[in-house]
Structures are given as C-alpha cells and as structure tokens.
Design an enzyme around this catalytic site. Structure first.
Site, PDB file in Angstrom:
ATOM      1  CB  CYS A 134      33.059  20.765  23.894  1.00 23.69           C
ATOM      2  SG  CYS A 134      34.370  20.265  25.044  1.00 23.69           S
ATOM      3  CD  GLU A 136      33.971  24.166  26.550  1.00 27.69           C
ATOM      4  OE1 GLU A 136      34.891  23.565  27.151  1.00 27.69           O
ATOM      5  OE2 GLU A 136      34.188  25.022  25.685  1.00 27.69           O
ATOM      6  CD  GLU A 160      45.798  21.878  30.216  1.00 24.33           C
ATOM      7  OE1 GLU A 160      46.987  21.975  30.609  1.00 24.33           O
ATOM      8  OE2 GLU A 160      45.272  22.670  29.402  1.00 24.33           O
TER       9      GLU A 160
HETATM   10  N1  THU Z   1      39.739  23.992  26.324  1.00 21.99           N
HETATM   11  C1  THU Z   1      38.544  23.972  26.982  1.00 21.99           C
HETATM   12  O1  THU Z   1      38.454  23.556  28.151  1.00 21.99           O
HETATM   13  N2  THU Z   1      37.459  24.424  26.330  1.00 21.99           N
HETATM   14  C2  THU Z   1      37.470  25.018  25.104  1.00 21.99           C
HETATM   15  O2  THU Z   1      36.437  25.468  24.636  1.00 21.99           O
HETATM   16  C3  THU Z   1      38.726  25.103  24.359  1.00 21.99           C
HETATM   17  C4  THU Z   1      39.896  24.437  24.964  1.00 21.99           C
HETATM   18  C5  THU Z   1      40.926  23.559  27.065  1.00 21.99           C
HETATM   19  C6  THU Z   1      41.568  22.281  26.642  1.00 21.99           C
HETATM   20  C7  THU Z   1      42.985  22.476  27.137  1.00 21.99           C
HETATM   21  O3  THU Z   1      43.034  22.161  28.522  1.00 21.99           O
HETATM   22  C8  THU Z   1      43.217  23.983  27.011  1.00 21.99           C
HETATM   23  O4  THU Z   1      41.928  24.561  26.940  1.00 21.99           O
HETATM   24  C9  THU Z   1      44.014  24.386  25.799  1.00 21.99           C
HETATM   25  O5  THU Z   1      43.489  23.830  24.634  1.00 21.99           O
END
Ligand code: THU
Length: 158
Positions: free
Chosen positions: A114, A74, A63
């Site tokens: 993704c 992903e 993030e």
């Molecule tokens: N996120 C992922 O990394 N993969 C997913 O399949 C869903 C969401 C992350 C994005 C963000 O850092 C956090 O989860 C909350 O949305």
C-alpha cells in the site's frame, strides 16, 4: 565506508487536536471499517481519501478464501479514487482499523504494497499526500509518502 542516516518525520497528534477537515476524514475512515469484508482476519480496516475537488471516497479491506486475492483498505480506496477521478490528486488519506476489541489504540500503519501504491499516486500528480494513521489515543500525521517509504523505488529509476 560511510553510514547514511535517513530522517523521517511525523507528528503524533491527540485526536482532539485535529482540524475540522482532518477530523471529518478520520470519521469517514472509521465508518468505512463497517463495510470491511474480513471474515478471516476479523481485522476491519477503513480508508478515506480527500481529493483536490473536495470529494471524499472511502474503501475497506476485502478478503478472500484464497488469501492473497484480498486487498487492503488503502489500495481499495486509492484505486477506486484513481479510477473514478483520474484527474484529481489525492490530498489526504486517513486510515483506521478495529479488531473485535474495538478501534486500535495505536495508529494503524499501512503494509509495504500500500505504501508503494501511495507513492505512485503521489508521484502521478506531483503533490504530497497528507496521511493520517488513526489510533484511539494518537493520530500520526505524515506529510508526504517520503516519510512513510524511505529508499523507495519509483518511476524515476525506469
Ligand atoms: N490490512 C489493511 O487493509 N490495511 C493495512 O494497513 C494493514 C492490513 C488488512 C489486510 C487484511 O485484510 C487484514 O487487514 C489483516 O492483515
């Protein structure tokens, strides 16, 4: 006028029903959540990709204070796999996630962006990717991105 029904298929499997390869990849995805950088959402996601040459690569969500600059687990994983091993098809991808209460009970499902990157990875090599969406109580086993992203837009339209 006619109504069109699109069939998507997946298996909901108890974690103990997974085979050895699937289990290893699920564990790698779970471990990858420990390397997530998610101070804003506190939702740690990990992914693990098994390549055709037998190598497993992992990634996690990263993030940023400027929220849209962050990336999901992903895409981190698939882009890393494709940049390190550009000639190796991705055969299997496992995704796991945990919040402050622990790993999610229900399978975590990838965001639209993704799914689009998964589609491109699959089409690039012309081989279906088996996708394992992990939950504590069940794992969804999905054979190919067509079962995750129906009505997709791909290179065939260009
Ligand atoms: N996120 C992922 O990394 N993969 C997913 O399949 C869903 C969401 C992350 C994005 C963000 O850092 C956090 O989860 C909350 O949305």
């Amino acid at each position: 006028m006619k109504e069109i029904h699109i069939d998507i298929r997946l298996l909901s499997v108890a974690p103990e029903e997974l085979d050895g390869t699937q289990r290893q990849l699920v564990n790698a995805a779970r471990e990858a959540t420990a390397r997530s950088y998610s101070p804003y959402s506190r939702f740690a996601v990990g992914a693990a990709a098994l390549l055709a040459n037998g190598v497993t690569v992992t990634g996690s969500n990263q993030e940023n204070a400027a929220y849209p600059s962050g990336t999901c687990a992903e895409r981190t994983t698939l882009f890393y796999a494709n940049s390190q091993y550009p000639d190796q098809p991705v055969r299997m991808l496992a995704i796991a996630a945990r919040n402050e209460a622990g790993f999610t009970d229900t399978p975590v499902t990838p965001c639209g962006a993704c799914r689009q990157v998964l589609l491109e990875t699959e089409q690039r090599f012309g081989l279906p990717i088996q996708i394992l969406l992990c939950g504590e109580k069940a794992v969804y086993v999905i054979e190919g991105v067509k079962n995750l992203l129906p009505l997709s837009f791909g290179a065939e339209f260009l």
